[in-house]
Structures are given as structure tokens and as C-alpha cells.
Motif scaffolding. Structure first.
Motif, short mmCIF file in Angstrom:
data_model
loop_
_atom_site.label_atom_id
_atom_site.label_comp_id
_atom_site.label_asym_id
_atom_site.label_seq_id
_atom_site.Cartn_x
_atom_site.Cartn_y
_atom_site.Cartn_z
N MET A 82 0.80 -1.23 0.00
CA MET A 82 0.00 0.00 0.00
C MET A 82 0.83 1.28 0.00
N ARG A 83 2.14 1.16 0.04
CA ARG A 83 3.01 2.33 0.10
C ARG A 83 2.70 3.30 -1.03
N ASN A 84 2.67 4.57 -0.74
CA ASN A 84 2.40 5.66 -1.69
C ASN A 84 0.97 5.63 -2.23
N MET A 85 0.07 4.99 -1.51
CA MET A 85 -1.34 4.96 -1.90
C MET A 85 -2.19 5.44 -0.72
N CYS A 86 -3.45 5.68 -0.98
CA CYS A 86 -4.38 6.09 0.07
C CYS A 86 -5.36 4.95 0.32
N LEU A 87 -5.33 4.40 1.53
CA LEU A 87 -6.23 3.33 1.93
C LEU A 87 -7.42 3.93 2.65
N GLN A 88 -8.63 3.61 2.18
CA GLN A 88 -9.83 4.09 2.83
C GLN A 88 -10.69 2.89 3.23
N ILE A 89 -11.04 2.84 4.51
CA ILE A 89 -11.92 1.79 5.02
C ILE A 89 -13.16 2.49 5.57
N ASP A 90 -14.31 2.19 4.99
CA ASP A 90 -15.57 2.79 5.44
C ASP A 90 -16.40 1.69 6.10
N PHE A 91 -16.40 1.67 7.41
CA PHE A 91 -17.12 0.64 8.16
C PHE A 91 -18.64 0.82 8.06
N ARG A 92 -19.10 2.06 7.86
CA ARG A 92 -20.54 2.29 7.76
C ARG A 92 -21.11 1.62 6.50
N VAL A 93 -20.38 1.75 5.41
CA VAL A 93 -20.83 1.22 4.13
C VAL A 93 -20.30 -0.20 3.89
N GLY A 94 -19.17 -0.51 4.52
CA GLY A 94 -18.56 -1.83 4.34
C GLY A 94 -17.69 -1.91 3.11
N THR A 95 -16.93 -0.84 2.84
CA THR A 95 -16.06 -0.83 1.65
C THR A 95 -14.61 -0.57 2.02
N ILE A 96 -13.73 -1.08 1.17
CA ILE A 96 -12.30 -0.82 1.27
C ILE A 96 -11.85 -0.36 -0.11
N SER A 97 -11.12 0.75 -0.17
CA SER A 97 -10.59 1.21 -1.45
C SER A 97 -9.13 1.62 -1.28
N LEU A 98 -8.40 1.47 -2.36
CA LEU A 98 -6.98 1.81 -2.38
C LEU A 98 -6.74 2.67 -3.61
N GLU A 99 -6.31 3.90 -3.37
CA GLU A 99 -6.11 4.85 -4.49
C GLU A 99 -4.69 5.35 -4.51
#
Length: 99
Positions: A82-99
Motif C-alpha cells: 500500500m506504500r504511496n497509496m491512500c487506503l480508505q476503510i468505510d465501516f458504515r458502508v462496508g467498503t475498502i478502497s486503495l487509491e
């Protein structure tokens, strides 16, 4: 694979790496790893490509270690992926994204 933000390196079970054509026993590079059961030295295998969460890392070092069967995963996706990326974990919606 399990997403492990506490792991500095990504890890796969030895049997999976062997099935993919890599032989961890022949790799001279060993890395000290602290696990829940203690400190171990494990092989680091450089794989051609690792794809996860819609992202690809080329020629990445993967630590080879057999996880307990109770883990029910084939490996851990660590911070090295994941280095140099943005990890987003949204527990309300149940999603994980890596940008």
C-alpha cells in the motif's frame, strides 16, 4: 488475503507460493519477522506481480510463512503493498478502497 495494516511486509503461505511455481526453500534471502508466537526468520520471495484491491505491484518481495489454519486466509496484505497509496476503510458502508 487479510488486510493487515500492522504488517510491514506482505506474506503468503508456502504451499501457495510453491503452487505458483516459486520455491521458498531455494531462496537465500531470509528476513526476521515478529509474529504472535515469537521471532522467526522467513524467506523473502520476489514474485512477478501481486494484484489486490484493484491495484498491481510488480516484482514485490513476499514473505513466506505458514499461517495457522484457523486464520482461514492464504496470506496478509501488508504496508509494503500500500506504500504511496491512500487506503480508505468505510465501516458504515462496508467498503475498502486503495487509491
Amino acid at each position: 488475503m487479510a488486510l493487515d495494516t500492522g504488517a510491514t511486509g506482505s506474506m503468503l503461505n508456502a504451499a501457495l507460493l510453491v503452487a505458483l511455481g516459486y520455491d521458498p526453500a531455494l531462496v537465500p534471502d531470509r528476513v526476521q519477522v515478529t509474529t504472535g508466537s515469537g521471532v522467526e526468520f522467513v524467506p523473502r520471495v520476489y514474485v512477478e506481480r501481486l494484484t489486490a484491491l484493484g491495484k498491481v505491484q510488480e516484482t514485490i518481495g513476499i514473505l513466506c510463512h505458514t499461517l495457522p489454519t484457523s486464520a482461514t486466509v492464504d496470506g496478509l496484505l501488508g504496508l509494503d503493498f500500500m506504500r504511496n497509496m491512500c487506503l480508505q476503510i468505510d465501516f458504515r458502508v462496508g467498503t475498502i478502497s486503495l487509491e
